[in-house]
Design a protein around this motif. Structure first.
Motif, PDB file in Angstrom:
ATOM      1  N   LYS A  79       0.829  -1.207   0.000  1.00 18.87           N
ATOM      2  CA  LYS A  79       0.000   0.000   0.000  1.00 18.87           C
ATOM      3  C   LYS A  79       0.863   1.257   0.000  1.00 18.87           C
ATOM      4  CE  LYS A  79      -1.968   1.397   3.807  1.00 18.87           C
ATOM      5  NZ  LYS A  79      -2.850   1.477   5.013  1.00 18.87           N
ATOM      6  N   GLU A 135       2.710   1.649  -3.431  1.00 18.14           N
ATOM      7  CA  GLU A 135       1.850   2.172  -4.497  1.00 18.14           C
ATOM      8  C   GLU A 135       1.664   3.678  -4.345  1.00 18.14           C
ATOM      9  OE1 GLU A 135      -1.627  -0.225  -4.188  1.00 18.14           O
ATOM     10  OE2 GLU A 135      -0.766  -1.902  -5.327  1.00 18.14           O
ATOM     11  N   ALA A 136       1.506   4.135  -3.088  1.00 20.14           N
ATOM     12  CA  ALA A 136       1.402   5.577  -2.849  1.00 20.14           C
ATOM     13  C   ALA A 136       2.692   6.279  -3.247  1.00 20.14           C
ATOM     14  CB  ALA A 136       1.089   5.836  -1.376  1.00 20.14           C
ATOM     15  N   TYR A 137       3.803   5.627  -2.947  1.00 14.06           N
ATOM     16  CA  TYR A 137       5.113   6.185  -3.322  1.00 14.06           C
ATOM     17  C   TYR A 137       5.238   6.291  -4.836  1.00 14.06           C
ATOM     18  CZ  TYR A 137       9.938   5.358  -4.885  1.00 14.06           C
ATOM     19  OH  TYR A 137      11.124   5.384  -5.586  1.00 14.06           O
ATOM     20  N   ARG A 138       4.793   5.247  -5.565  1.00 15.69           N
ATOM     21  CA  ARG A 138       4.890   5.279  -7.027  1.00 15.69           C
ATOM     22  C   ARG A 138       4.046   6.407  -7.604  1.00 15.69           C
ATOM     23  NH1 ARG A 138       6.899   0.932  -9.906  1.00 15.69           N
ATOM     24  NH2 ARG A 138       6.569   2.406 -11.630  1.00 15.69           N
ATOM     25  N   CYS A 139       2.876   6.628  -7.023  1.00 13.97           N
ATOM     26  CA  CYS A 139       2.035   7.741  -7.487  1.00 13.97           C
ATOM     27  C   CYS A 139       2.727   9.084  -7.246  1.00 13.97           C
ATOM     28  CB  CYS A 139       0.687   7.712  -6.765  1.00 13.97           C
ATOM     29  SG  CYS A 139      -0.378   6.345  -7.257  1.00 13.97           S
ATOM     30  N   GLU A 140       3.313   9.243  -6.036  1.00 17.07           N
ATOM     31  CA  GLU A 140       4.032  10.485  -5.728  1.00 17.07           C
ATOM     32  C   GLU A 140       5.217  10.671  -6.663  1.00 17.07           C
ATOM     33  OE1 GLU A 140       5.115  10.907  -1.623  1.00 17.07           O
ATOM     34  OE2 GLU A 140       3.198  10.132  -0.914  1.00 17.07           O
ATOM     35  N   GLU A 150       5.538   9.506  -9.751  1.00 15.19           N
ATOM     36  CA  GLU A 150       5.061   9.883 -11.083  1.00 15.19           C
ATOM     37  C   GLU A 150       4.660  11.351 -11.116  1.00 15.19           C
ATOM     38  OE1 GLU A 150       5.170   8.191 -13.885  1.00 15.19           O
ATOM     39  OE2 GLU A 150       6.204   6.612 -12.748  1.00 15.19           O
ATOM     40  N   GLN A 151       4.005  11.816 -10.041  1.00 19.17           N
ATOM     41  CA  GLN A 151       3.626  13.231  -9.969  1.00 19.17           C
ATOM     42  C   GLN A 151       4.860  14.120  -9.938  1.00 19.17           C
ATOM     43  OE1 GLN A 151       1.128  13.535  -6.522  1.00 19.17           O
ATOM     44  NE2 GLN A 151      -0.568  12.357  -7.433  1.00 19.17           N
ATOM     45  N   SER A 155       6.270  14.210 -13.389  1.00 16.91           N
ATOM     46  CA  SER A 155       5.427  15.002 -14.295  1.00 16.91           C
ATOM     47  C   SER A 155       5.590  16.492 -14.043  1.00 16.91           C
ATOM     48  CB  SER A 155       3.954  14.614 -14.100  1.00 16.91           C
ATOM     49  OG  SER A 155       3.750  13.257 -14.417  1.00 16.91           O
TER      50      SER A 155
END
Length: 698
Positions: A328, A331-336, A338-339, A342
């Motif tokens: 969990k 996955e939050a780390y991967r989203c951060e 990617e942001q 970007s």
């Protein structure tokens, strides 16, 4: 050993003047354990046992044992003699404000005697000098004190069996039995314990030679004591893993995983303990005898298992809550991440550099590793990315054979892992040309859960460097039984569903609760970098002290763990850490007697497992058996019960013949096991065999 007799009224009381804590001793054995240093005949520190001056510390006073005059093997009391001291405890450091000379008895009066309750005593000495009594007693010689030396002799003459030689020793000659007197001079006071033993061996043999043979009674076989097997029974087979010692939820999970996976209980127990250690190390510290901040509760665990023994499956089920928690957060780390990528995409170089300087990339939150070097994990600690981690691998061979553990780097790695285990401290110093990553990190934690095959682990576990530098002695070991060939599956087994097993659901739910980022602590706890110390209650402290003393005694020469001192010396520390993990998982506010007792059982089990890998102990035992067979053969051949030590030394089987230290170690073991005695006659050392080995009768 005394028969334990407990009295309803306290036998003695010790009250700490600082805390007011009162300790009542309801038996002499309790008093001895708590307040008497039997080896040095002194009162232990912080002992306030004077019946009248209760706030005076009696430490370092002489403690002279009284024995029952009708049964010399029974200690009935102690005379306490010396200077007691009173301190002003409001000052720091404490200031001495009064002292008194005292002489009082705790228990019953009897005969002053020491070391006369052994299975075999070749001789006992009587003396009229209390200083000589203490010096002789400290060298483990049998001795009796009386102010009149003739009376001292009469006491031992009437109280000891005829097969024990009775003599006197002192500065002033007796009026009677002068032919049984060893006169001492001032030079005796400078002798060390071993020198004293050698001195009296020679003197007693000289007295024997001066006495006519018909007056001297030879030792019969019943004075040798029972032959003790040279191979320890507890090392010869696997004992059952003490699964009942685990907290109830954890125990049920262990059993459930074992049933579903068809793996040994000891293997699944280690997996569950590793999970609990990983969770607990981030929240609590274990109690430490000298530090109010405690010490890490991290554990190092090692499991031997054959290929196909279900190591990976067992560990994955035990770690399921951690794995979900890690996923969990990852996955939050991967989203951060990617942001973050970007946000800087398309920016000119200078703006991108400025953005990265103000907005560093998010850190990988992973804390569970299967293959990572000390260098890498040290960098994560020092950079502040990581505070708590575990290395869990089903291929322990990769760890022991990895880069960090190669001959040229392993000493540094072993020292680093030891620092992490003991202090939660890591440092890394790089060359001046590459200073990036250098630094220190405090209050970090690392747990190990390694599993591997015997063929891979055997050499590593017998490695003297890994043992001697204290790396392996920090591990809790299990060598599970091999279940291959017994793991049959019927219809009932195939209908089981691990995901609906209420035992595992309860265990995983508890793990998830403890993994929550919000600390589950009470307001009264003092935090040390986010962790608090789980202290021991009075019952647990008593067990801790007894457990420490037991394993300290078992490290002595000829004892169970003589060749496993590095392992046995850590027994108490590991038990406190394991108890901390158990108590935290169970939600207790402190470590109680039940929890610590259970942890002690697990550590005792681990030490038994380590003894199976104690190559030097096994070798010594097998060499001892070889030497006994050789001695019997030579004595039968020469129609005698004794050989000169020099002949044995130059003619016995190798490697003992070429290794003096090994030979002496084995001879000592055989003496302790009642197979032989080393005596001195006309300045010659003789090895005398137990008549039972030569087929003689009493």
């Amino acid at each position: 050993m005394n028969v334990e007799i407990t009295f309803s009224a306290p036998f003695a009381i010790s009250t700490d003047p600082v805390t007011g804590h009162k300790t009542e001793f309801h038996s002499l054995n309790e008093l001895i354990q708590g307040c008497i240093d039997e080896r040095n005949f002194k009162v232990k520190t912080e002992s306030y046992i004077h019946p009248e001056y209760t706030d005076y510390n009696c430490e370092e006073c002489y403690a002279i044992p009284h024995v029952n005059p009708h049964n010399f093997s029974e200690v009935v009391g102690y005379t306490i003699s010396g200077t007691i001291k009173k301190y002003d405890t409001d000052q720091s450091p404490y200031q001495l404000i009064d002292s008194k000379k005292v002489y009082f008895v705790i228990g019953e009066k009897g005969v002053f005697a020491s070391n006369i309750n052994k299975a075999y005593i070749p001789y006992v000495l009587g003396t009229d000098d209390i200083g000589l009594f203490l010096k002789i007693a400290r060298s483990s010689e049998g001795v009796v004190f009386n102010e009149d030396i003739d009376s001292a002799y009469q006491i031992i003459n009437s109280g000891m069996p005829e097969t024990t030689f009775r003599a006197m020793a002192g500065f002033n000659e007796p009026k009677q039995n002068q032919d049984l007197f060893v006169k001492l001079d001032e030079s005796f006071k400078s002798l060390q314990a071993k020198q004293i033993k050698q001195f009296f061996l020679e003197k007693i043999n000289a007295l024997k030679q001066a006495i006519s043979p018909e007056k001297f009674i030879q030792i019969s076989t019943n004075q040798w004591g029972k032959l003790i097997p040279l191979v320890h029974a507890e090392s010869s087979a696997n004992a059952a893993y003490p699964v009942d010692a685990l907290p109830p939820l954890a125990k049920e999970a262990v059993i459930a995983i074992s049933e579903h996976v068809q793996a040994p209980i000891s293997m699944t127990s280690q997996c569950v303990i590793a999970t609990m250690s990983h969770i607990a190390q981030a929240k609590v510290n274990a109690p430490h005898p000298f530090s109010p901040q405690g010490e890490p509760c991290s554990l190092f665990l090692l499991t031997e298992g054959q290929s196909g023994s279900r190591k990976s499956t067992s560990r994955n089920l035990a770690d399921q809550a951690i794995i979900k928690h890690e996923r969990k957060h990852y996955e939050a780390y991967r989203c951060e991440l990617e942001q973050w990528k970007s946000a800087q995409a398309g920016l000119p170089k200078k703006e991108r550099e400025a953005y990265c300087a103000e907005n560093p990339p998010p850190n990988d939150p992973s804390t569970l590793y299967s293959d990572i070097t000390l260098e890498s994990i040290a960098g994560l600690y020092i950079d502040g990315i990581l505070n708590n981690a575990s290395i869990a691998s089903d291929e322990a061979g990769q760890f022991f054979g990895g880069h960090s553990m190669k001959a040229d780097t392993r000493n540094q790695a072993l020292g680093g892992y030891a620092k992490l285990f003991d202090e939660g401290f890591v440092e890394r110093t790089r060359s001046k040309s590459n200073m990036n990553g250098s630094g220190r990190a405090y209050d970090t934690r690392l747990s190990f859960s390694l599993q591997g095959q015997h063929e891979v682990l055997a050499d590593a576990l017998k490695d003297p460097v890994l043992r001697g530098q204290g790396f392996l002695p920090r591990f809790i070991l299990t060598i599970p039984e091999n279940l291959a060939g017994t793991r049959l599956q019927d219809a009932a087994y195939r209908n089981k569903n691990v995901s609906t097993d209420h035992r595992l659901i309860a265990y995983w739910t508890r793990c998830e609760y403890l993994l929550d980022d919000c600390p589950q602590i009470k307001p009264e706890y003092e935090l040390h970098n986010g962790r608090y110390v789980l202290s021991m209650n009075d019952g647990a402290r008593e067990i801790d002290a007894a457990f420490y003393n037991i394993f300290e005694e078992l490290q002595a020469k000829g004892q169970r763990y003589e060749f496993l001192q590095a392992f046995a010396s850590r027994a108490s520390q590991l038990a406190r850490r394991l108890a901390t993990v158990f108590a935290y998982f169970e939600g207790l506010q402190c470590i109680d007697a039940k929890i610590l007792k259970g942890a002690c059982e697990v550590i005792k089990y681990s030490l038994n497992e380590w003894s199976m890998y104690a190559d030097i102990e096994i070798k010594a035992e097998s060499e001892a058996e070889r030497l006994v067979k050789w001695l019997i053969g030579k004595c039968v051949q020469q129609k005698t019960d004794r050989l000169t030590y020099s002949y044995m030394q130059t003619s016995c089987p190798r490697p003992m013949q070429k290794n003096k230290n090994l030979l002496e170690m084995i001879i000592q073991q055989l003496e302790d096991s009642n197979y032989l005695k080393v005596e001195i006659l006309n300045k010659k050392r003789l090895v005398v065999l137990n008549p039972l080995l030569l087929g003689e009768s009493d």
